[in-house]
Design a protein around this motif. Structure first.
Motif, PDB file in Angstrom:
ATOM      1  N   ALA A   1      52.440  36.450  51.501  1.00  0.00           N
ATOM      2  CA  ALA A   1      51.414  36.164  50.538  1.00  0.00           C
ATOM      3  C   ALA A   1      50.415  36.706  49.074  1.00  0.00           C
ATOM      4  N   GLY A   2      51.135  37.976  49.338  1.00  0.00           N
ATOM      5  CA  GLY A   2      50.414  39.490  48.300  1.00  0.00           C
ATOM      6  C   GLY A   2      49.652  38.197  46.836  1.00  0.00           C
ATOM      7  N   SER A   3      49.554  39.355  46.351  1.00  0.00           N
ATOM      8  CA  SER A   3      49.404  39.103  44.805  1.00  0.00           C
ATOM      9  C   SER A   3      50.788  38.771  44.363  1.00  0.00           C
ATOM     10  N   ALA A   4      51.595  39.057  44.461  1.00  0.00           N
ATOM     11  CA  ALA A   4      52.947  38.773  43.442  1.00  0.00           C
ATOM     12  C   ALA A   4      53.370  37.763  44.467  1.00  0.00           C
ATOM     13  N   GLY A   5      52.784  37.236  45.893  1.00  0.00           N
ATOM     14  CA  GLY A   5      53.235  35.743  45.565  1.00  0.00           C
ATOM     15  C   GLY A   5      52.909  34.703  45.609  1.00  0.00           C
ATOM     16  N   ILE A   6      51.673  35.074  45.193  1.00  0.00           N
ATOM     17  CA  ILE A   6      50.796  34.381  44.966  1.00  0.00           C
ATOM     18  C   ILE A   6      51.300  33.831  43.881  1.00  0.00           C
ATOM     19  N   GLY A   7      51.640  34.972  42.389  1.00  0.00           N
ATOM     20  CA  GLY A   7      51.207  34.887  41.167  1.00  0.00           C
ATOM     21  C   GLY A   7      52.350  33.933  40.494  1.00  0.00           C
ATOM     22  N   VAL A   8      53.264  34.332  41.916  1.00  0.00           N
ATOM     23  CA  VAL A   8      55.164  33.173  41.407  1.00  0.00           C
ATOM     24  C   VAL A   8      54.887  32.500  41.918  1.00  0.00           C
ATOM     25  N   LEU A   9      53.566  31.544  42.882  1.00  0.00           N
ATOM     26  CA  LEU A   9      53.643  30.064  43.680  1.00  0.00           C
ATOM     27  C   LEU A   9      52.952  29.291  42.558  1.00  0.00           C
ATOM     28  N   ASN A  10      51.495  30.391  42.043  1.00  0.00           N
ATOM     29  CA  ASN A  10      50.743  29.732  40.617  1.00  0.00           C
ATOM     30  C   ASN A  10      51.618  29.357  39.293  1.00  0.00           C
ATOM     31  N   MET A  11      52.659  29.979  39.168  1.00  0.00           N
ATOM     32  CA  MET A  11      53.489  29.776  37.772  1.00  0.00           C
ATOM     33  C   MET A  11      54.076  29.072  38.253  1.00  0.00           C
TER      34      MET A  11
ATOM     35  N   GLN B   1      47.611  46.511  29.780  1.00  0.00           N
ATOM     36  CA  GLN B   1      48.671  45.843  31.681  1.00  0.00           C
ATOM     37  C   GLN B   1      48.008  46.287  32.570  1.00  0.00           C
ATOM     38  N   PHE B   2      47.924  45.804  33.814  1.00  0.00           N
ATOM     39  CA  PHE B   2      47.567  45.989  34.688  1.00  0.00           C
ATOM     40  C   PHE B   2      48.053  45.626  35.560  1.00  0.00           C
ATOM     41  N   GLU B   3      47.942  47.098  36.831  1.00  0.00           N
ATOM     42  CA  GLU B   3      49.525  47.922  37.728  1.00  0.00           C
ATOM     43  C   GLU B   3      48.675  48.013  38.679  1.00  0.00           C
ATOM     44  N   ASP B   4      49.669  47.155  40.243  1.00  0.00           N
ATOM     45  CA  ASP B   4      49.257  48.567  41.379  1.00  0.00           C
ATOM     46  C   ASP B   4      47.918  48.219  41.962  1.00  0.00           C
ATOM     47  N   PHE B   5      47.352  47.105  41.608  1.00  0.00           N
ATOM     48  CA  PHE B   5      46.353  46.487  42.033  1.00  0.00           C
ATOM     49  C   PHE B   5      46.105  45.576  43.220  1.00  0.00           C
ATOM     50  N   GLN B   6      45.454  46.314  44.537  1.00  0.00           N
ATOM     51  CA  GLN B   6      45.287  45.370  45.678  1.00  0.00           C
ATOM     52  C   GLN B   6      45.205  44.194  45.368  1.00  0.00           C
TER      53      GLN B   6
ATOM     54  N   MET C   1      44.702  40.965  28.014  1.00  0.00           N
ATOM     55  CA  MET C   1      45.384  41.493  28.935  1.00  0.00           C
ATOM     56  C   MET C   1      46.309  40.777  29.894  1.00  0.00           C
ATOM     57  N   PHE C   2      46.618  41.145  30.841  1.00  0.00           N
ATOM     58  CA  PHE C   2      47.496  40.849  31.891  1.00  0.00           C
ATOM     59  C   PHE C   2      48.011  41.563  32.989  1.00  0.00           C
ATOM     60  N   ASN C   3      48.192  41.040  33.512  1.00  0.00           N
ATOM     61  CA  ASN C   3      48.758  42.265  35.049  1.00  0.00           C
ATOM     62  C   ASN C   3      50.300  41.499  35.519  1.00  0.00           C
ATOM     63  N   ASP C   4      50.504  42.583  35.642  1.00  0.00           N
ATOM     64  CA  ASP C   4      51.982  42.926  35.338  1.00  0.00           C
ATOM     65  C   ASP C   4      52.289  42.369  36.278  1.00  0.00           C
ATOM     66  N   ASP C   5      52.129  42.676  37.754  1.00  0.00           N
ATOM     67  CA  ASP C   5      52.357  42.508  39.746  1.00  0.00           C
ATOM     68  C   ASP C   5      51.963  41.027  39.568  1.00  0.00           C
ATOM     69  N   VAL C   6      51.069  40.513  39.138  1.00  0.00           N
ATOM     70  CA  VAL C   6      50.681  38.387  39.033  1.00  0.00           C
ATOM     71  C   VAL C   6      51.365  38.442  38.368  1.00  0.00           C
ATOM     72  N   GLN C   7      51.641  38.018  37.106  1.00  0.00           N
ATOM     73  CA  GLN C   7      51.883  37.526  36.101  1.00  0.00           C
ATOM     74  C   GLN C   7      53.056  38.005  35.129  1.00  0.00           C
ATOM     75  N   GLY C   8      53.890  39.218  35.208  1.00  0.00           N
ATOM     76  CA  GLY C   8      55.491  39.524  34.989  1.00  0.00           C
ATOM     77  C   GLY C   8      56.305  39.332  36.233  1.00  0.00           C
ATOM     78  N   THR C   9      56.060  40.037  37.216  1.00  0.00           N
ATOM     79  CA  THR C   9      56.699  39.496  38.591  1.00  0.00           C
ATOM     80  C   THR C   9      57.265  37.688  38.096  1.00  0.00           C
ATOM     81  N   ALA C  10      55.502  37.186  38.199  1.00  0.00           N
ATOM     82  CA  ALA C  10      55.730  35.809  38.716  1.00  0.00           C
ATOM     83  C   ALA C  10      56.778  34.760  37.456  1.00  0.00           C
ATOM     84  N   GLY C  11      56.974  35.901  36.620  1.00  0.00           N
ATOM     85  CA  GLY C  11      57.278  35.086  34.830  1.00  0.00           C
ATOM     86  C   GLY C  11      58.810  35.407  35.668  1.00  0.00           C
ATOM     87  N   VAL C  12      59.259  36.649  35.792  1.00  0.00           N
ATOM     88  CA  VAL C  12      60.419  36.953  35.588  1.00  0.00           C
ATOM     89  C   VAL C  12      61.147  35.967  37.382  1.00  0.00           C
ATOM     90  N   ALA C  13      60.605  35.516  38.037  1.00  0.00           N
ATOM     91  CA  ALA C  13      60.745  35.676  39.212  1.00  0.00           C
ATOM     92  C   ALA C  13      61.051  33.988  39.310  1.00  0.00           C
TER      93      ALA C  13
END
Length: 391
Positions: free
Chosen positions: A113-123, A51-56, A73-85
């Motif tokens: 438009a960072g990793s979390a924002g784009i992750g949510v948009l993609n999902m 589980q990847f966390e806190d990467f630029q 593997m998965f990136n929680d900031d990108v994919q976990g945040t996106a899933g909960v959102a």
């Protein structure tokens, strides 16, 4: 935890700094360190989920694409945040009294438009494309854009220079679907006033950016129950507070945040719920479901199954009250449900190789409730138990 150095001069000169006193690695040198780590983990524990966390942002997407088809593997900031959102966004549609199919018609303004924002948009985009019937009637396509995305320079349009490819597909263009007079770099207030969005979603990391003027503009939303998601952490960086929302948008608003807030007592004595969209609702179940199914890697379908499971967990009665996420007290039950949904998705996509005591064919033959029971029983020591020798 990987230490790749720092470019912070203050830390480099601090005698008490415990990290590597060297400039931050970049480019191929950086990737070589992460490559070595991933290969070593896989060699030692071939069934482990990383589980990847806190990467630029630049490395979050780079490493996700680099490893997701090679390792589990998965990136929680990108994919976990996106899933909960996404679970919250689907709940917001229900709270607005609309069928879930209307998610494809939601107007969503995203700040960040960072990793979390784009992750949510993609999902969210993928979820729209997965809605029943849309692929048959051609209602949606790559040109379908229900999002208005802003960064520190304002509204992002196709005229923006040096636009990151991950953001480019959500940039506003030109044509009949565009809102008149909305230009490149338009301010948040201007965008909210002209778009009249159903949802205002913050992943900016800028505390208080949803100020009184912005929230009063949201009062004119095309939805009778506007949804405001202040997702940035910690609390000091939250885009607004629930008190601000219920005061300036109205008591019929729906609120969610990434940080913990107390519920608000409304004028009629009802509660205004401060829903916390915490990644802990999903990442334990994602890891557990992937581990128990023996998934070769974690697919978008598995992640969507996790988000949709969380969204369906809330009853209609709770949704009508403005509750989007369940009580933390039920986290173990939620984790079992999410884990089961992830495992079933892995089986459906032929990604499951099973685990020592269960073949993929056995998983496929289980009912939904039996799968949940199995995952719940295996929650504590699913494969590598500290109580037995790891051979």
């Amino acid at each position: 935890m990987l230490d790749v150095g720092t470019n912070n001069e203050e830390l480099l000169e601090d005698k008490l700094y415990l990290g590597l006193r060297q400039p931050r690695l970049e480019g191929e040198e950086y990737l070589a360190v992460v490559d070595e780590f991933m290969e070593a983990v896989h060699a030692r524990w071939p069934k482990a989920i990383v589980q990847f966390e806190d990467f630029q942002m630049k490395w979050a997407f780079e490493t996700l694409q680099r490893y997701r088809s090679r390792f589990c593997m998965f990136n929680d900031d990108v994919q976990g945040t996106a899933g909960v959102a996404l679970a919250g966004l689907l709940g917001a549609v229900r709270a607005q009294g609309r069928p879930l199919a209307d998610f494809t018609k939601q107007k969503i303004v995203v700040v960040g438009a960072g990793s979390a924002g784009i992750g949510v948009l993609n999902m969210a985009k993928h979820a729209m494309l997965r809605m029943p019937g849309t692929h048959k009637i051609g209602e949606l396509g790559e040109g379908h854009n229900q999002f208005w995305v802003l960064d520190k320079d304002g509204l992002i349009t196709k005229s923006r220079k040096d636009l990151d490819p991950a953001v480019a597909r959500f940039a506003r263009g030109y044509g009949p679907e565009e809102v008149e007079d909305l230009h490149e770099g338009a301010s948040l207030v201007e965008v909210v006033k002209k778009v009249k969005p159903h949802v205002l979603l913050g992943l900016s990391g800028v505390g208080g950016i949803f100020n009184e003027e912005v929230l009063k503009a949201m009062k004119e939303s095309d939805s009778p129950c506007p949804a405001i998601f202040a997702m940035s952490n910690p609390t000091t960086k939250a885009e607004c507070t629930p008190e601000d929302v219920f005061k300036h948008v109205g008591e019929n608003a729906v609120f969610a945040s990434g940080s913990p807030f107390s519920n608000v007592t409304l004028s009629n004595g009802r509660k205004g719920y401060a829903n916390q969209a915490n990644n802990m609702y999903l990442f334990p179940g994602i890891g557990l479901g992937a581990l128990l199914s023996g998934a070769r890697h974690i697919s978008d379908g598995m992640l969507h199954a996790a988000a949709e499971c969380l969204a369906s967990y809330i009853t209609d009665d709770a949704i009508r009250k403005g509750i989007l996420f369940p009580s933390i007290s039920s986290i173990r039950h939620i984790t079992a449900r999410v884990g089961a949904a992830v495992a079933r998705a892995a089986v459906d996509e032929d990604l499951a190789e099973g685990c020592p005591d269960l073949d993929p064919r056995d998983l496929r033959s289980m009912s939904e409730s039996d799968t949940v029971d199995y995952v719940a029983r295996k929650m504590w020591y699913p494969v590598y138990s500290p109580l037995v020798n790891d051979k």
